[in-house]
Design an enzyme around this catalytic site. Structure first.
Site, PDB file in Angstrom:
ATOM      1  N   SER A 156       3.107  -2.414  10.238  1.00  0.00           N
ATOM      2  CA  SER A 156       5.352  -2.167  10.343  1.00  0.00           C
ATOM      3  C   SER A 156       5.209  -3.828  10.228  1.00  0.00           C
ATOM      4  CB  SER A 156       5.463  -2.103  12.090  1.00  0.00           C
ATOM      5  OG  SER A 156       5.334  -1.198  12.143  1.00  0.00           O
TER       6      SER A 156
ATOM      7  N   ASN B  26       0.610  -1.211   0.262  1.00  0.00           N
ATOM      8  CA  ASN B  26      -0.172  -0.044   0.436  1.00  0.00           C
ATOM      9  C   ASN B  26       1.083   1.109  -0.104  1.00  0.00           C
ATOM     10  OD1 ASN B  26      -1.667   2.210  -0.043  1.00  0.00           O
ATOM     11  ND2 ASN B  26      -2.218   1.304   2.238  1.00  0.00           N
TER      12      ASN B  26
ATOM     13  N   GLY C  97       2.921   2.134  10.843  1.00  0.00           N
ATOM     14  CA  GLY C  97       3.922   2.839  10.275  1.00  0.00           C
ATOM     15  C   GLY C  97       4.611   3.270  11.930  1.00  0.00           C
TER      16      GLY C  97
ATOM     17  N   GLU D  37      -5.395  -4.483  10.470  1.00  0.00           N
ATOM     18  CA  GLU D  37      -4.557  -3.951  10.663  1.00  0.00           C
ATOM     19  C   GLU D  37      -4.607  -3.403  11.869  1.00  0.00           C
ATOM     20  OE1 GLU D  37      -2.483  -2.468   6.782  1.00  0.00           O
ATOM     21  OE2 GLU D  37      -3.891  -1.311   7.120  1.00  0.00           O
TER      22      GLU D  37
ATOM     23  N   LYS E  76       0.158   4.288  -0.608  1.00  0.00           N
ATOM     24  CA  LYS E  76      -0.945   5.586   0.135  1.00  0.00           C
ATOM     25  C   LYS E  76       0.416   6.998  -0.528  1.00  0.00           C
ATOM     26  CE  LYS E  76      -0.205   3.090   4.868  1.00  0.00           C
ATOM     27  NZ  LYS E  76      -0.121   3.004   6.319  1.00  0.00           N
TER      28      LYS E  76
ATOM     29  N   GLU F 111      -6.272   5.081   7.954  1.00  0.00           N
ATOM     30  CA  GLU F 111      -6.755   5.810   7.181  1.00  0.00           C
ATOM     31  C   GLU F 111      -7.464   7.402   7.199  1.00  0.00           C
ATOM     32  OE1 GLU F 111      -2.492   5.536   5.736  1.00  0.00           O
ATOM     33  OE2 GLU F 111      -1.643   5.006   7.592  1.00  0.00           O
TER      34      GLU F 111
ATOM     35  N   HIS G 247      -9.257   1.135   4.808  1.00  0.00           N
ATOM     36  CA  HIS G 247      -7.749   1.696   5.225  1.00  0.00           C
ATOM     37  C   HIS G 247      -8.638   2.653   6.432  1.00  0.00           C
ATOM     38  CE1 HIS G 247      -3.917   2.344   6.181  1.00  0.00           C
ATOM     39  NE2 HIS G 247      -3.870   1.604   5.910  1.00  0.00           N
TER      40      HIS G 247
HETATM   41  P1  13P Z   1       3.478   0.169   7.543  1.00  0.00           P
HETATM   42  O1  13P Z   1       3.107  -0.988   6.558  1.00  0.00           O
HETATM   43  O2  13P Z   1       4.138   1.862   7.518  1.00  0.00           O
HETATM   44  O3  13P Z   1       2.725   0.168   9.061  1.00  0.00           O
HETATM   45  O4  13P Z   1       1.795   0.217   7.064  1.00  0.00           O
HETATM   46  C1  13P Z   1       1.454  -0.310   7.029  1.00  0.00           C
HETATM   47  C2  13P Z   1      -0.680  -0.473   6.506  1.00  0.00           C
HETATM   48  O5  13P Z   1      -0.616   0.747   7.216  1.00  0.00           O
HETATM   49  C3  13P Z   1      -0.954  -1.205   5.245  1.00  0.00           C
HETATM   50  O6  13P Z   1      -2.158  -0.327   4.716  1.00  0.00           O
END
Ligand code: 13P
Length: 252
Positions: free
Chosen positions: A214, A11, A174, A168, A13, A98, A96
């Protein structure tokens, strides 16, 4: 137990211009040509066409990061399933955290987006996961049960083969904090249980459920060794070809 093909999806982003997309994929393609799992990259809208051209005929599948539920119309700034389909998109991330945190996504809108994706032959990657406070107050199971039931409302059993779920935990995204493999597996088992309650045990056994948060080349093997974890949705570690390829090599 049904055998499930693991899927590792990047992803990106809000990362990767067209130029950066070309650099990343040109480096990644040879590194993952022998991958034992399914591999996808979910790109920002502006890079999808460039990514499609580069990965045609390779192991890597194309994904997007969101889709609107309407076919077309007055929805400034939104993108429809047909628009993604036309570019050769196969997977689309829906719900997601976010989007849920910053853009007002709810269980109901996640459900509408997932249904729109399915109706146009796109495969939604439906994201669920608890906030840190929810975990600390012991509400993790309740949250993922509510989110999963909401996302699947009105979705027919024959659509399940085209759906991937991503668990997640929001506090692990992150942050460098990964859920322990046991905790991730236990929560994914709860999510699988919801699919079983809604559609029966065979459907639950067949559903692919990723872990995200992560995940990297160092922890992938431990996570993938768990019976319920069928791959990963990868943020940071999907942005460098070598990191992503090492993670993918760690599956199996
Ligand atoms: P990270 O791997 O950067 O923690 O992000 C995970 C994520 O949100 C994937 O959709």
């Amino acid at each position: 137990m049904a055998s499930r093909t693991p899927i590792i999806a990047g992803n990106w982003k809000m990362n990767n211009t067209i130029k950066e997309t070309k650099e990343l994929l040109t480096a990644l393609i040879p590194l993952v040509k022998d991958a034992k799992c399914e591999v996808a990259v979910c790109a920002p809208y502006t890079s999808i066409a460039a990514a499609a051209g580069l990965i045609a005929g390779t192991k890597i599948k194309l994904g997007a990061e969101n889709v609107h539920w309407a076919d077309k119309g007055a929805f400034t700034g939104e993108i429809s399933a047909d628009m993604l389909k036309e570019l050769g998109v196969e997977y689309v991330i829906v719900g997601h955290s976010e989007r849920r945190q910053y853009f007002g996504e709810t269980d109901a809108t996640v459900n509408k987006r997932a249904k729109a994706a399915l109706s146009r032959g796109l495969k939604p990657i439906i994201c669920v996961g608890e906030l840190l406070g929810e975990r600390e107050s012991g509400a993790t199971d309740d949250v993922v049960i509510r989110q999963t039931k909401g996302a699947f409302d009105g979705i027919a059993a024959d659509e399940l083969k085209n759906i991937v779920i991503a668990y997640e935990p929001v506090w692990a995204i992150g942050t460098g904090k990964t859920a322990t493999a046991d905790d991730a597996d236990a929560t994914i088992a709860v999510i699988r249980g919801v699919v079983g309650e809604l559609y029966g045990k065979d459907a639950a056994d067949a559903m692919r459920i990723q872990y995200g948060g992560s995940m990297n080349a160092k922890n992938v093997a431990e996570l993938m060794a768990k019976p319920n974890i069928d791959g990963g949705l990868i943020g940071g570690a999907s942005l460098k070809a070598e990191d992503f390829a090492k993670l993918i090599a760690g599956v199996n």
